[in-house]
Structure formats: structure tokens, C-alpha cells
Write a protein that holds these residues in place. Sequence first.
Motif, PDB file in Angstrom:
ATOM      1  N   ALA A  88       0.829  -1.208   0.000  1.00 22.07           N
ATOM      2  CA  ALA A  88       0.000   0.000   0.000  1.00 22.07           C
ATOM      3  C   ALA A  88       0.863   1.258   0.000  1.00 22.07           C
ATOM      4  CB  ALA A  88      -0.930   0.005   1.212  1.00 22.07           C
ATOM      5  N   GLY A  89       0.471   2.221  -0.836  1.00 19.73           N
ATOM      6  CA  GLY A  89       1.247   3.457  -0.879  1.00 19.73           C
ATOM      7  C   GLY A  89       0.529   4.560  -1.631  1.00 19.73           C
ATOM      8  N   ILE A  90       0.852   5.794  -1.263  1.00 18.35           N
ATOM      9  CA  ILE A  90       0.351   6.973  -1.967  1.00 18.35           C
ATOM     10  C   ILE A  90       1.526   7.911  -2.211  1.00 18.35           C
ATOM     11  CG2 ILE A  90      -1.987   6.796  -1.033  1.00 18.35           C
ATOM     12  CD1 ILE A  90      -1.206   9.032   0.959  1.00 18.35           C
ATOM     13  N   GLN A  91       1.291   8.946  -3.005  1.00 22.62           N
ATOM     14  CA  GLN A  91       2.357   9.868  -3.388  1.00 22.62           C
ATOM     15  C   GLN A  91       1.827  11.297  -3.392  1.00 22.62           C
ATOM     16  OE1 GLN A  91       5.252  11.020  -3.570  1.00 22.62           O
ATOM     17  NE2 GLN A  91       6.264   9.966  -5.273  1.00 22.62           N
ATOM     18  N   HIS A  92       2.688  12.251  -3.128  1.00 20.70           N
ATOM     19  CA  HIS A  92       2.396  13.673  -3.309  1.00 20.70           C
ATOM     20  C   HIS A  92       3.712  14.360  -3.622  1.00 20.70           C
ATOM     21  CE1 HIS A  92       0.080  17.367  -2.957  1.00 20.70           C
ATOM     22  NE2 HIS A  92       1.134  17.891  -2.341  1.00 20.70           N
ATOM     23  N   VAL A  93       3.668  15.319  -4.533  1.00 19.95           N
ATOM     24  CA  VAL A  93       4.880  15.998  -4.986  1.00 19.95           C
ATOM     25  C   VAL A  93       4.771  17.485  -4.666  1.00 19.95           C
ATOM     26  CG1 VAL A  93       6.312  16.537  -7.001  1.00 19.95           C
ATOM     27  CG2 VAL A  93       5.180  14.303  -6.840  1.00 19.95           C
ATOM     28  N   ALA A  94       5.752  18.006  -3.915  1.00 23.84           N
ATOM     29  CA  ALA A  94       5.787  19.427  -3.567  1.00 23.84           C
ATOM     30  C   ALA A  94       7.141  19.756  -2.944  1.00 23.84           C
ATOM     31  CB  ALA A  94       4.665  19.775  -2.582  1.00 23.84           C
ATOM     32  N   PRO A  95       7.598  20.998  -3.084  1.00 21.85           N
ATOM     33  CA  PRO A  95       8.817  21.406  -2.379  1.00 21.85           C
ATOM     34  C   PRO A  95       8.618  21.250  -0.871  1.00 21.85           C
ATOM     35  CG  PRO A  95       8.156  23.071  -3.978  1.00 21.85           C
ATOM     36  CD  PRO A  95       7.021  22.104  -3.881  1.00 21.85           C
ATOM     37  N   ILE A  96       9.687  20.956  -0.160  1.00 22.74           N
ATOM     38  CA  ILE A  96       9.541  20.602   1.260  1.00 22.74           C
ATOM     39  C   ILE A  96       8.941  21.747   2.078  1.00 22.74           C
ATOM     40  CG2 ILE A  96      11.898  21.232   1.978  1.00 22.74           C
ATOM     41  CD1 ILE A  96      11.798  18.480   3.578  1.00 22.74           C
ATOM     42  N   GLU A  97       9.270  22.994   1.722  1.00 20.48           N
ATOM     43  CA  GLU A  97       8.732  24.104   2.508  1.00 20.48           C
ATOM     44  C   GLU A  97       7.235  24.311   2.262  1.00 20.48           C
ATOM     45  OE1 GLU A  97      10.530  26.134  -1.209  1.00 20.48           O
ATOM     46  OE2 GLU A  97      10.895  24.360   0.055  1.00 20.48           O
ATOM     47  N   ASP A  98       6.738  23.755   1.151  1.00 18.26           N
ATOM     48  CA  ASP A  98       5.312  23.872   0.831  1.00 18.26           C
ATOM     49  C   ASP A  98       4.555  22.562   1.031  1.00 18.26           C
ATOM     50  OD1 ASP A  98       5.741  26.527  -0.025  1.00 18.26           O
ATOM     51  OD2 ASP A  98       6.348  25.834  -2.024  1.00 18.26           O
ATOM     52  N   PHE A  99       5.276  21.533   1.498  1.00 18.18           N
ATOM     53  CA  PHE A  99       4.660  20.206   1.574  1.00 18.18           C
ATOM     54  C   PHE A  99       3.548  20.216   2.628  1.00 18.18           C
ATOM     55  CE2 PHE A  99       4.277  15.685   1.473  1.00 18.18           C
ATOM     56  CZ  PHE A  99       4.877  15.282   0.281  1.00 18.18           C
ATOM     57  N   PRO A 100       2.313  19.872   2.242  1.00 11.97           N
ATOM     58  CA  PRO A 100       1.215  19.905   3.209  1.00 11.97           C
ATOM     59  C   PRO A 100       1.447  18.888   4.332  1.00 11.97           C
ATOM     60  CG  PRO A 100       0.393  19.755   0.956  1.00 11.97           C
ATOM     61  CD  PRO A 100       1.862  19.484   0.903  1.00 11.97           C
ATOM     62  N   VAL A 101       1.265  19.338   5.559  1.00  7.82           N
ATOM     63  CA  VAL A 101       1.510  18.467   6.711  1.00  7.82           C
ATOM     64  C   VAL A 101       0.606  17.247   6.682  1.00  7.82           C
ATOM     65  CG1 VAL A 101       1.406  18.318   9.232  1.00  7.82           C
ATOM     66  CG2 VAL A 101       2.375  20.342   8.145  1.00  7.82           C
ATOM     67  N   ASP A 102      -0.647  17.432   6.263  1.00 10.06           N
ATOM     68  CA  ASP A 102      -1.559  16.285   6.227  1.00 10.06           C
ATOM     69  C   ASP A 102      -1.120  15.258   5.196  1.00 10.06           C
ATOM     70  OD1 ASP A 102      -2.238  18.038   4.133  1.00 10.06           O
ATOM     71  OD2 ASP A 102      -4.324  17.363   4.095  1.00 10.06           O
ATOM     72  N   LYS A 103      -0.528  15.721   4.091  1.00 10.95           N
ATOM     73  CA  LYS A 103      -0.021  14.784   3.076  1.00 10.95           C
ATOM     74  C   LYS A 103       1.195  14.031   3.604  1.00 10.95           C
ATOM     75  CE  LYS A 103      -2.816  15.584  -0.417  1.00 10.95           C
ATOM     76  NZ  LYS A 103      -3.727  14.519  -0.923  1.00 10.95           N
ATOM     77  N   TRP A 104       2.084  14.754   4.305  1.00  9.31           N
ATOM     78  CA  TRP A 104       3.245  14.089   4.925  1.00  9.31           C
ATOM     79  C   TRP A 104       2.779  12.991   5.871  1.00  9.31           C
ATOM     80  CZ3 TRP A 104       8.643  14.208   4.884  1.00  9.31           C
ATOM     81  CH2 TRP A 104       9.249  13.545   5.943  1.00  9.31           C
ATOM     82  N   ASP A 105       1.855  13.344   6.762  1.00 10.78           N
ATOM     83  CA  ASP A 105       1.375  12.383   7.756  1.00 10.78           C
ATOM     84  C   ASP A 105       0.731  11.168   7.091  1.00 10.78           C
ATOM     85  OD1 ASP A 105       2.272  14.037   9.760  1.00 10.78           O
ATOM     86  OD2 ASP A 105       0.298  14.883  10.216  1.00 10.78           O
TER      87      ASP A 105
END
Length: 257
Positions: A88-105
Motif C-alpha cells: 500500500a502506498g500513496i504519493q504527493h509531490v511538492a517542495p519541502i517548505e510547501d509540503f502539506p503536513v496532512d499529506k506528509w502524515d
Amino acid sequence: MSLKGKTAIVTGSNSGIGLGVAREMARAGADVVLNSFTDRDEDHKLAEELAAEFGVSARYIQADMSKGADCRALIETAGRCDILVNNAGIQHVAPIEDFPVDKWDAIIAINLTSAFHTTAAALPMMRKAGWGRVINIASAHGLTASPYKSAYISAKHGIVGMTKTVALETAKEPITANAICPGYVLTPLVEAQIPDTAKKYDMTEEEVKEKVILERQPSKEFATVEQIGGTAVFLCSDAAVQITGTTISVDGGWTAL
């Protein structure tokens, strides 16, 4: 080889790599448990079709891999787990300073923490049965990095590390733990993106495959879900008894660069 009498649980397996792995496990004779976070008629139908095609037992169990209790309940509900494939896995692409916290979690929970919970629940079953295989679907990004994918790469590096730890904890038992590290795999999701990417860059679809998607894959060919599944089946074979705590790259030479 035959996996008859073994039960394989594959997380995130109602499409893509997970379904490809489940199909190859069933082809080898294993009973299969499919999983995703949805609970649709078509999910259960997939299991019915696998059972009919390969003459094995197959069922679908809904479990949200972002929730630890669901992860453990998946294993407990299955009742047996000889082969655990954490896919199981998901992905999101964004610069680290803009990376949404909910997506990281969410990415850390689904791509990494879920494998901790399922493995912790499955190992006692494997020990009781006297045989077990833990197969983690990592990524070329578990061995190298790219910009803008901080959560995914952190999770996949973590999966590789956890694989090594599980292998060491089970080294004197008939249980192995390994990680498969695919490069770009031709899944329905990737295939669907090619026409839109071609329009965006004013390229042919073949140019998109070679110059955009497969830019870092020296073979300039996608791996297939069947190849990933075949690698997983190999790791269950007698030939792989002493293969544990390592990674197998199926990436067309990506990590050789």
C-alpha cells in the motif's frame, strides 16, 4: 514452484502493482487476501475472479492502511499469514517548505507505518506455522532520491531499513524479509497519465515515455506488474531461503547510475 497451502496477504491490492503481485501469488497456488480502503462490490468481485481463474481461495478484506488498528485487524481477520506483501502506498509531490503536513502524515502512515503494524501482527502467525515471508514493496526511491518527494522517499528509505531489522530479528528462523525496489512500472494509473503528459509537452506518447517518465530508467522500458509479482514469488521459493534483509531492484538500471 508451488505455493499451495500458503496464504498471501497483499496490502493495497485492488489495482496496480498490488493486484499484479496477488495474481502471481495465486498463479503459484497461494490462497490470496486482497485489500484496500474501499469496500465496493467490484473489490469483492476481483477476489472472486482470482479464485475462479487460478483455483485458489481468494477474498477481499477492507482495511484503511492509514490506521494502525485497521492494519492489525486485516491480519487478524485473515486468520493466517504465511506471506505478507506490504504494498500500500500513496504519493504527493511538492517542495519541502510547501509540503502539506496532512499529506506528509498520510504518506508516512500508509507507506511506512502500516508495514510496521501488519508485520508485527503477522510474525506470530509465521512463527506458529514454522515458515514465513515478509516482502516489502519499496522503490528505487528507497535507495536514491529525487526532489519534491520528501515524504515518499523518507517512507521508502524507512521501509528498506525496517526490512533489514525484521530480517535480523528472524535470521535464525525459517522466515525471511526482503524489499523489492521497482523503478517505473506500467500500471493503469501511469498509463492513463501518458496522453495528458504528451499534450502538455507537445510530444508523442513514445517521446513522453522515453524523455519524461523514463528519463532516469536506462533501459527506457517500464517494468511490468507481472515482473514485480514474479520477483515476489521467487522470494518465496527454496532458492531464496538465504536471501534476507536485502533489496532487489527491478528498475531497468536506475540505481546503477
